[in-house]
Design a protein around this motif. Structure first.
Motif, PDB file in Angstrom:
ATOM      1  N   GLY A  24      36.669  26.696  56.265  1.00  0.00           N
ATOM      2  CA  GLY A  24      37.068  27.926  56.921  1.00  0.00           C
ATOM      3  C   GLY A  24      35.868  28.789  57.300  1.00  0.00           C
ATOM      4  N   TYR A  25      36.016  29.546  58.356  1.00  0.00           N
ATOM      5  CA  TYR A  25      34.936  30.423  58.834  1.00  0.00           C
ATOM      6  C   TYR A  25      34.515  31.398  57.746  1.00  0.00           C
ATOM      7  N   GLU A  26      35.505  31.976  57.062  1.00  0.00           N
ATOM      8  CA  GLU A  26      35.202  32.950  56.022  1.00  0.00           C
ATOM      9  C   GLU A  26      34.372  32.343  54.910  1.00  0.00           C
ATOM     10  N   SER A  27      34.727  31.124  54.495  1.00  0.00           N
ATOM     11  CA  SER A  27      33.982  30.446  53.431  1.00  0.00           C
ATOM     12  C   SER A  27      32.535  30.201  53.841  1.00  0.00           C
ATOM     13  N   MET A  29      30.742  31.779  56.182  1.00  0.00           N
ATOM     14  CA  MET A  29      29.967  32.980  56.371  1.00  0.00           C
ATOM     15  C   MET A  29      29.642  33.664  55.044  1.00  0.00           C
ATOM     16  N   THR A  30      30.524  33.541  54.061  1.00  0.00           N
ATOM     17  CA  THR A  30      30.216  34.070  52.730  1.00  0.00           C
ATOM     18  C   THR A  30      29.025  33.326  52.152  1.00  0.00           C
ATOM     19  N   PHE A  31      29.010  32.015  52.321  1.00  0.00           N
ATOM     20  CA  PHE A  31      27.904  31.174  51.851  1.00  0.00           C
ATOM     21  C   PHE A  31      26.588  31.602  52.502  1.00  0.00           C
ATOM     22  N   TYR A  32      26.573  31.757  53.820  1.00  0.00           N
ATOM     23  CA  TYR A  32      25.349  32.138  54.522  1.00  0.00           C
ATOM     24  C   TYR A  32      24.923  33.566  54.166  1.00  0.00           C
ATOM     25  N   HIS A  33      25.899  34.427  53.949  1.00  0.00           N
ATOM     26  CA  HIS A  33      25.583  35.801  53.560  1.00  0.00           C
ATOM     27  C   HIS A  33      24.856  35.817  52.216  1.00  0.00           C
ATOM     28  N   LEU A  34      25.289  35.024  51.266  1.00  0.00           N
ATOM     29  CA  LEU A  34      24.657  34.978  49.952  1.00  0.00           C
ATOM     30  C   LEU A  34      23.223  34.471  50.056  1.00  0.00           C
ATOM     31  N   ILE A  35      22.990  33.511  50.949  1.00  0.00           N
ATOM     32  CA  ILE A  35      21.618  33.035  51.184  1.00  0.00           C
ATOM     33  C   ILE A  35      20.780  34.174  51.750  1.00  0.00           C
ATOM     34  N   ALA A  36      21.301  34.838  52.778  1.00  0.00           N
ATOM     35  CA  ALA A  36      20.553  35.902  53.456  1.00  0.00           C
ATOM     36  C   ALA A  36      20.246  37.071  52.529  1.00  0.00           C
ATOM     37  N   GLN A  37      21.088  37.279  51.517  1.00  0.00           N
ATOM     38  CA  GLN A  37      20.868  38.353  50.554  1.00  0.00           C
ATOM     39  C   GLN A  37      19.984  37.910  49.389  1.00  0.00           C
ATOM     40  N   GLY A  38      19.598  36.630  49.383  1.00  0.00           N
ATOM     41  CA  GLY A  38      18.737  36.125  48.324  1.00  0.00           C
ATOM     42  C   GLY A  38      19.420  36.015  46.975  1.00  0.00           C
ATOM     43  N   ARG A  39      20.719  35.852  46.997  1.00  0.00           N
ATOM     44  CA  ARG A  39      21.492  35.853  45.751  1.00  0.00           C
ATOM     45  C   ARG A  39      21.708  34.427  45.246  1.00  0.00           C
ATOM     46  N   MET A  40      20.676  33.898  44.613  1.00  0.00           N
ATOM     47  CA  MET A  40      20.669  32.500  44.185  1.00  0.00           C
ATOM     48  C   MET A  40      21.819  32.164  43.243  1.00  0.00           C
ATOM     49  N   GLU A 196      27.590  45.073  50.631  1.00  0.00           N
ATOM     50  CA  GLU A 196      28.530  44.003  50.290  1.00  0.00           C
ATOM     51  C   GLU A 196      29.865  44.237  50.989  1.00  0.00           C
ATOM     52  N   ALA A 197      30.293  45.490  51.022  1.00  0.00           N
ATOM     53  CA  ALA A 197      31.545  45.822  51.701  1.00  0.00           C
ATOM     54  C   ALA A 197      31.459  45.497  53.191  1.00  0.00           C
ATOM     55  N   LYS A 198      30.314  45.766  53.791  1.00  0.00           N
ATOM     56  CA  LYS A 198      30.120  45.433  55.210  1.00  0.00           C
ATOM     57  C   LYS A 198      30.322  43.943  55.445  1.00  0.00           C
ATOM     58  N   SER A 199      29.744  43.144  54.564  1.00  0.00           N
ATOM     59  CA  SER A 199      29.889  41.697  54.714  1.00  0.00           C
ATOM     60  C   SER A 199      31.348  41.262  54.596  1.00  0.00           C
ATOM     61  N   LEU A 200      32.049  41.840  53.635  1.00  0.00           N
ATOM     62  CA  LEU A 200      33.464  41.495  53.448  1.00  0.00           C
ATOM     63  C   LEU A 200      34.306  41.953  54.631  1.00  0.00           C
ATOM     64  N   LEU A 201      33.967  43.110  55.189  1.00  0.00           N
ATOM     65  CA  LEU A 201      34.694  43.606  56.357  1.00  0.00           C
ATOM     66  C   LEU A 201      34.423  42.739  57.582  1.00  0.00           C
ATOM     67  N   ARG A 202      33.229  42.189  57.669  1.00  0.00           N
ATOM     68  CA  ARG A 202      32.862  41.354  58.817  1.00  0.00           C
ATOM     69  C   ARG A 202      33.453  39.950  58.721  1.00  0.00           C
ATOM     70  N   PHE A 203      33.382  39.365  57.523  1.00  0.00           N
ATOM     71  CA  PHE A 203      33.662  37.936  57.412  1.00  0.00           C
ATOM     72  C   PHE A 203      34.901  37.555  56.617  1.00  0.00           C
ATOM     73  N   ASN A 240      36.438  47.017  63.103  1.00  0.00           N
ATOM     74  CA  ASN A 240      36.824  46.897  64.510  1.00  0.00           C
ATOM     75  C   ASN A 240      35.639  46.548  65.393  1.00  0.00           C
ATOM     76  N   GLU A 241      34.444  47.021  65.020  1.00  0.00           N
ATOM     77  CA  GLU A 241      33.253  46.774  65.827  1.00  0.00           C
ATOM     78  C   GLU A 241      32.535  45.476  65.473  1.00  0.00           C
ATOM     79  N   ASN A 242      32.710  45.000  64.228  1.00  0.00           N
ATOM     80  CA  ASN A 242      31.853  43.918  63.742  1.00  0.00           C
ATOM     81  C   ASN A 242      32.569  42.685  63.217  1.00  0.00           C
ATOM     82  N   PHE A 243      33.881  42.647  63.256  1.00  0.00           N
ATOM     83  CA  PHE A 243      34.597  41.530  62.636  1.00  0.00           C
ATOM     84  C   PHE A 243      34.160  40.189  63.216  1.00  0.00           C
ATOM     85  N   ARG A 244      33.674  39.356  62.290  1.00  0.00           N
ATOM     86  CA  ARG A 244      33.253  37.993  62.592  1.00  0.00           C
ATOM     87  C   ARG A 244      32.199  37.901  63.701  1.00  0.00           C
TER      88      ARG A 244
END
Length: 246
Positions: A24-27, A29-40, A196-203, A240-244
């Motif tokens: 799924g797209y959400e799955s 993007m959550t994975f890539y977000h964690l990489i981008a945040q450096g959250r090993m 973190e909320a921004k990421s959840l709202l986006r993805f 509304n401005e940033n979803f996905r």
């Protein structure tokens, strides 16, 4: 050669018949977000708990198993590098890292070798992004605090928790944090929770209320107030401005 429409229709039919789906797209993007945040730690735990990353197939790009694995590798390398750039990594560093890992994978002679290279690549990018998050921090105690906060964004975090974790007096830790981070501990925690909320709202499809609860805000109205102060708009407006969108 079969027409695209015929081949595409046949592939969709076969996948439905055999219950084969892309992650799924959400799955993803959550994975890539964690990489981008450096959250090993979170990235590793997420992959273990998410079926999409345990699937043997992520779509057939070639009938040759090795080529299929390689094509997926290249796609992932491209996505990771660009998402890391959008989150602060220098473009030249990201592109060179991607190129190096693609060359490594290109020398592989089995799916297993490519998979092993993929794992090293994922951890390397995550590690680099983690270093950038702490690049202006000097003391080991503050670095530990930042890592702790990042790993516990869905919990209620107090100065007492952090002081006990790094074995420092609360007052001294608060002063040290303010000196190095140019903000208070509570301000930083709020800022990170909003990110973190921004990421959840986006993805994700989670509601604003669900996100507020997940991130430990005392009420939905307080979450909206904090989010608007940090982001300059309400959670609804942000979605509304940033979803996905990347």
């Amino acid at each position: 050669m079969a027409r695209f429409e015929d081949e595409f229709t046949d592939v969709l039919f076969q996948k439905r018949e055999n219950d084969i789906r892309h992650p799924g797209y959400e799955s993803e993007m959550t994975f890539y977000h964690l990489i981008a945040q450096g959250r090993m730690k979170d990235m590793k735990e997420y992959r273990k708990s998410t079926p999409a990353f345990n699937a043997k197939e992520r779509g057939v790009l070639s009938d040759d198993p090795i080529k299929n694995t390689m094509y997926h590798f290249v796609a992932m390398a491209s996505l990771i590098s660009r998402i890391c750039i959008s989150n602060g990594m220098e473009p030249e560093i990201a592109y060179e890292m991607s190129d190096v890992f693609i060359r490594r994978a290109d020398k592989a002679r089995s799916k297993e070798e490519i998979d092993a290279t993929r794992e090293v690549m994922i951890e390397a990018f995550t590690s680099e992004m983690g270093k950038r998050r702490n690049i202006n921090v000097k003391s080991s105690q503050i670095i530990l605090c930042l890592d702790y906060i990042n790993d516990h964004l869905h919990d209620n975090i107090s100065v007492t928790d952090l002081a006990e974790y790094v074995k420092l007096n609360e007052t001294y830790l608060s002063k040290l944090f303010k000196k190095e981070m140019k903000c208070s501990i509570s301000e930083h925690i709020r800022s990170q929770k909003v990110e973190e909320a921004k990421s959840l709202l986006r993805f994700s499809d989670k509601t604003s209320i669900e996100i507020a609860t997940d991130l430990g805000f005392t009420s939905h109205s307080y979450f909206i107030s904090v989010f608007k102060k940090e982001a300059g708009m309400t959670p609804r407006e942000y979605r509304n401005e940033n979803f996905r969108k990347f």
